[in-house]
Design a protein around this motif. Structure first.
Motif, PDB file in Angstrom:
ATOM      1  N   SER A 152       0.855  -1.179   0.000  1.00 29.13           N
ATOM      2  CA  SER A 152       0.000   0.000   0.000  1.00 29.13           C
ATOM      3  C   SER A 152       0.891   1.230   0.000  1.00 29.13           C
ATOM      4  O   SER A 152       2.130   1.123   0.024  1.00 29.13           O
ATOM      5  CB  SER A 152      -0.911   0.008   1.234  1.00 29.13           C
ATOM      6  N   ILE A 153       0.276   2.399   0.019  1.00 28.15           N
ATOM      7  CA  ILE A 153       1.040   3.641   0.034  1.00 28.15           C
ATOM      8  C   ILE A 153       1.947   3.711   1.254  1.00 28.15           C
ATOM      9  O   ILE A 153       3.000   4.361   1.227  1.00 28.15           O
ATOM     10  CB  ILE A 153       0.070   4.855   0.007  1.00 28.15           C
ATOM     11  N   ASP A 154       1.588   3.005   2.312  1.00 29.03           N
ATOM     12  CA  ASP A 154       2.402   3.014   3.537  1.00 29.03           C
ATOM     13  C   ASP A 154       3.747   2.319   3.329  1.00 29.03           C
ATOM     14  O   ASP A 154       4.687   2.531   4.104  1.00 29.03           O
ATOM     15  CB  ASP A 154       1.652   2.324   4.688  1.00 29.03           C
ATOM     16  N   LYS A 184       4.743  16.452  -7.746  1.00 30.68           N
ATOM     17  CA  LYS A 184       3.334  16.443  -8.092  1.00 30.68           C
ATOM     18  C   LYS A 184       2.817  15.016  -8.263  1.00 30.68           C
ATOM     19  O   LYS A 184       1.714  14.681  -7.811  1.00 30.68           O
ATOM     20  CB  LYS A 184       3.102  17.240  -9.377  1.00 30.68           C
ATOM     21  N   LYS A 185       3.599  14.152  -8.895  1.00 21.94           N
ATOM     22  CA  LYS A 185       3.188  12.771  -9.110  1.00 21.94           C
ATOM     23  C   LYS A 185       3.072  12.028  -7.775  1.00 21.94           C
ATOM     24  O   LYS A 185       2.150  11.238  -7.570  1.00 21.94           O
ATOM     25  CB  LYS A 185       4.191  12.060 -10.028  1.00 21.94           C
ATOM     26  N   LYS A 186       4.005  12.299  -6.873  1.00 27.06           N
ATOM     27  CA  LYS A 186       3.944  11.656  -5.563  1.00 27.06           C
ATOM     28  C   LYS A 186       2.700  12.097  -4.791  1.00 27.06           C
ATOM     29  O   LYS A 186       2.023  11.274  -4.165  1.00 27.06           O
ATOM     30  CB  LYS A 186       5.197  12.005  -4.755  1.00 27.06           C
ATOM     31  N   GLU A 187       2.409  13.382  -4.850  1.00 26.57           N
ATOM     32  CA  GLU A 187       1.243  13.907  -4.148  1.00 26.57           C
ATOM     33  C   GLU A 187      -0.052  13.359  -4.722  1.00 26.57           C
ATOM     34  O   GLU A 187      -1.004  13.064  -3.990  1.00 26.57           O
ATOM     35  CB  GLU A 187       1.251  15.437  -4.202  1.00 26.57           C
ATOM     36  N   THR A 188      -0.090  13.212  -6.058  1.00 27.94           N
ATOM     37  CA  THR A 188      -1.270  12.648  -6.716  1.00 27.94           C
ATOM     38  C   THR A 188      -1.495  11.209  -6.266  1.00 27.94           C
ATOM     39  O   THR A 188      -2.627  10.791  -6.005  1.00 27.94           O
ATOM     40  CB  THR A 188      -1.111  12.684  -8.240  1.00 27.94           C
ATOM     41  N   ALA A 193      -4.658   7.401  -3.031  1.00 26.81           N
ATOM     42  CA  ALA A 193      -4.687   6.343  -2.022  1.00 26.81           C
ATOM     43  C   ALA A 193      -5.632   6.712  -0.880  1.00 26.81           C
ATOM     44  O   ALA A 193      -6.359   5.865  -0.361  1.00 26.81           O
ATOM     45  CB  ALA A 193      -3.280   6.092  -1.492  1.00 26.81           C
ATOM     46  N   ALA A 194      -5.621   7.989  -0.483  1.00 30.60           N
ATOM     47  CA  ALA A 194      -6.499   8.440   0.592  1.00 30.60           C
ATOM     48  C   ALA A 194      -7.960   8.342   0.179  1.00 30.60           C
ATOM     49  O   ALA A 194      -8.816   7.916   0.966  1.00 30.60           O
ATOM     50  CB  ALA A 194      -6.154   9.880   0.970  1.00 30.60           C
ATOM     51  N   GLU A 195      -8.256   8.695  -1.073  1.00 35.21           N
ATOM     52  CA  GLU A 195      -9.632   8.607  -1.578  1.00 35.21           C
ATOM     53  C   GLU A 195     -10.090   7.155  -1.630  1.00 35.21           C
ATOM     54  O   GLU A 195     -11.234   6.835  -1.271  1.00 35.21           O
ATOM     55  CB  GLU A 195      -9.710   9.237  -2.972  1.00 35.21           C
TER      56      GLU A 195
END
Length: 259
Positions: A152-154, A184-188, A193-195
């Motif tokens: 996962s993102i974690d 920007k790509k990392k933040e996207t 993942a949060a959504e």
């Protein structure tokens, strides 16, 4: 009624039962069963759209018949000697093949995934999978997180540290997707993942966490596998890990008479 071998050729492109299952002729009983399990997960009628349900059901039935022959010592012996199948002694189409399948294999449960994850994380197997995903995805972290089991993102900071270590030792090639990834790509990726996590939580509340495939998929969804195909692929990969070996997803598309 169309014969088993004709159906094998129609749905799997071969009249050879061992080729259909993807095993050698000298495969033992356990290898045959594992191969049937893996392939049946991929062709199960629940995996397809309603428009493809009829073909998928016939394909699943055909696969069940193949396994019923190769898992029976006497019928397998006759097939090995003659290359033919006695269709009169094969279970009929109206047999409940789904029930037969579930008698052979227990469902993969959430507890199974948790147990598997605890053994898989930080193992040599995970490192090999991570390295393969890094190379195949040319350093794209989104690809890596989608193709390493239980990730996962974690896991991104941990994976990043491991990959940087490999780069220092020249164990893997350097890709711009990894070394020069934009902020920007990392933040996207984090926002997506949060959504997905929020959506998964809502789904889990609606379904409840039981031993059903849907609730299992909801848990996987929480870990970043939103689209149905990705979730089913995760299940296939997990089953492959339990059973050993594996093959790519294959979906029949030709229309035709009942086999």
């Amino acid at each position: 009624m169309t014969g088993v071998l004709d159906c094998c050729e129609k749905f799997f492109g071969s009249r050879e039962l061992y080729t259909v299952l993807g095993v050698e002729k000298d495969a033992n009983e356990n290898e045959v069963k594992k191969a049937y399990h893996r392939l049946s997960l991929k062709v199960h009628p629940d995996r397809v759209d309603q428009n493809d349900k009829q073909d998928a059901t016939q394909k699943f039935q055909t696969l069940g018949k193949v396994y019923s022959i190769l898992s029976d010592k006497d019928r397998r012996s006759v097939y090995d000697e003659t290359g033919e199948v006695d269709d009169e002694n094969v279970a009929p189409d109206d047999r409940d093949w789904d029930q037969y399948w579930r008698l052979l294999f227990k469902k993969i449960t959430i507890e199974d995934i948790k147990n598997f994850e605890s053994k898989y994380k930080d193992s040599e197997e995970e490192l090999n999978d991570l390295k393969q995903a890094y190379v195949d995805g040319e350093g794209d972290m989104g690809y890596i997180l989608q193709n390493v089991l239980c990730s996962s993102i974690d896991d991104e900071p941990r994976f990043t540290k491991i990959i940087k270590g490999w780069l220092k030792k020249d164990e893997v090639p350097e890709f711009k997707n990894f070394s020069k990834e934009s902020k920007k790509k990392k933040e996207t990726r984090k926002r997506k993942a949060a959504e997905e996590a929020e959506e998964a939580e809502a789904m889990k509340k609606e379904l409840g966490l039981g031993d059903t495939t849907d609730s299992l998929k909801a848990l996987i969804l929480k870990r970043g596998k939103q689209r149905g195909e990705e979730m089913d692929s995760f299940l296939d990969n997990l089953a492959t890990k339990y059973g050993g070996g594996g093959s790519g997803k294959k979906k029949g598309s030709r229309k035709g008479g009942k086999c």
